[in-house]
Design a protein around this motif. Structure first.
Motif, short mmCIF file in Angstrom:
data_model
loop_
_atom_site.label_atom_id
_atom_site.label_comp_id
_atom_site.label_asym_id
_atom_site.label_seq_id
_atom_site.Cartn_x
_atom_site.Cartn_y
_atom_site.Cartn_z
N GLU A 135 0.87 -1.19 0.00
CA GLU A 135 0.00 0.00 0.00
C GLU A 135 0.90 1.23 0.00
O GLU A 135 1.82 1.33 0.81
N VAL A 136 0.64 2.13 -0.94
CA VAL A 136 1.47 3.33 -1.04
C VAL A 136 0.57 4.56 -1.05
O VAL A 136 -0.61 4.49 -1.39
N LYS A 137 1.15 5.69 -0.65
CA LYS A 137 0.37 6.93 -0.65
C LYS A 137 1.22 8.07 -1.22
O LYS A 137 2.42 8.17 -0.91
N GLY A 138 0.58 8.87 -2.04
CA GLY A 138 1.23 10.07 -2.57
C GLY A 138 0.23 11.21 -2.55
O GLY A 138 -0.84 11.09 -1.94
N LYS A 139 0.56 12.28 -3.22
CA LYS A 139 -0.34 13.45 -3.13
C LYS A 139 -1.71 13.18 -3.78
O LYS A 139 -2.68 13.85 -3.48
N ASN A 140 -1.78 12.15 -4.65
CA ASN A 140 -3.08 11.80 -5.25
C ASN A 140 -3.82 10.73 -4.48
O ASN A 140 -4.82 10.19 -4.97
#
Ligand SMILES: Cc1cc2nc3c(=O)[nH]c(=O)nc-3n(C[C@H](O)[C@H](O)[C@H](O)COP(=O)(O)OP(=O)(O)OC[C@H]3O[C@@H](n4cnc5c(N)ncnc54)[C@H](O)[C@@H]3O)c2cc1C
Length: 277
Positions: A135-140
């Motif tokens: 699971e990854v998170k970025g600005k989107n």
């Protein structure tokens, strides 16, 4: 060796860390056991480090919606001690207890290891065999990447610019699932010259993953097919070993030539299959 000068920020939330990644050539710092040597050798010369090791939402292990969720900044030590992992994914705790030394296990994080994607890392094969999603998170926002699509080459992953790993999500194994991991360790570092991870479900479906063999860890479809649904007798295990690492571009270096690594892949596959038979 001394790193080049950099700014330093200690993030206390994931969103703060993601926002900091837009500040130029910024690197995430987790356990530091791979990044700090790279900085000292000046292989990386970031303008800023963002320390995520203290972010509470990135730490810990829980069960949620049929999955075991391991926060990206959870240390190997915490994984070794965890009761969910010990009872349901014992190959994670057994393997983590043999990674590096005490200092590495106290500071090294599962997310750091996966992001680094060392061709000889242990976690890469383990998450592949466990059918994990990263699971990854970025600005989107958040997205999930299947482990089988995450490792894209030597020290390369499917992480995009500005994204951080937030968790590893593993389907909770059905009762009766058996797991094993064995490696031929490099004598000094304990990295896997060759490592093989297996997860065998009660119906005989078997996930087999290798690390140390090629530029990136991989699932071995031919070896998996050779054992799927069959009793793990000597003939079946031999057939899987014969199929192992075929058609793969095999690493060759001063530790082990390609033909020796291929031989080790077959030997270690047999060991893990005997362990789950
Ligand atoms: C002496 C020694 C022996 C070792 N032996 C082994 C071994 O036997 N087996 C093994 O597998 N490993 C071994 N390692 C490597 C160790 O497991 C490292 O800790 C690991 O590779 C990196 O994890 P880290 O938390 O220290 O990450 P860091 O060093 O902090 O970061 C590594 C890289 O990942 C990035 N990163 C970190 N966290 C995230 C995140 N959440 N999202 C996105 N990017 C992130 C960083 O920017 C950096 O590029 C050893 C290391 C040492 C020093």
């Amino acid at each position: 060796m001394i790193p080049t000068a950099f700014d330093y920020q200690k993030a206390s939330t994931v969103d703060e860390a993601i926002a900091a990644l837009t500040d130029g050539d910024v690197k995430i710092l987790a356990g530091g056991h791979s990044l700090l040597p790279a900085l000292k050798l000046r292989l990386n010369q970031p303008s800023k480090l963002v320390n995520i090791a203290g972010i509470e939402e990135l730490k810990g292990i829980k069960e949620e919606d049929g999955e075991i969720v391991i926060g990206a900044a959870t240390t190997y030590h915490d994984i070794v001690k965890n009761d969910i992992i010990k009872s349901k994914l014992s190959f994670f705790s057994d393997s983590a207890s043999r990674i590096g030394d005490v200092q590495v296990r106290n500071h090294g994080t599962i997310g750091g290891s996966l992001a680094h994607a060392d061709p000889s890392a242990d976690w890469t094969a383990l998450v592949l065999a466990a059918d994990a999603a990263i699971e990854v998170k970025g600005k989107n926002g958040k997205r999930r990447i299947k482990a089988t699509e995450f490792f894209t080459g030597l020290f390369s992953t499917a992480l995009e610019e500005g994204e951080i790993i937030t968790a590893v999500r593993i389907p909770s194994p059905a009762e009766g699932t058996k797991t094993a991991y064995q490696k031929f360790p490099q004598p000094a570092s304990r990295f896997a010259m060759v490592g093989c991870a297996v997860l065998r479900k009660p119906d005989g479906v078997t996930n087999i993953a290798f690390t140390g063999v090629s530029d990136n860890a991989f699932r071995d479809a031919a070896a998996e097919q050779a054992v799927a649904g069959k009793p793990l007798d000597d003939a079946t295990i031999e057939a899987a070993a014969n199929a192992a690492a075929e058609g793969v571009s095999i690493l060759s270096d001063h530790y082990a030539a390609a033909d020796y690594r291929k031989h080790l892949a077959k030997v270690y596959l047999k060991k893990v299959l005997h362990a789950v038979a």
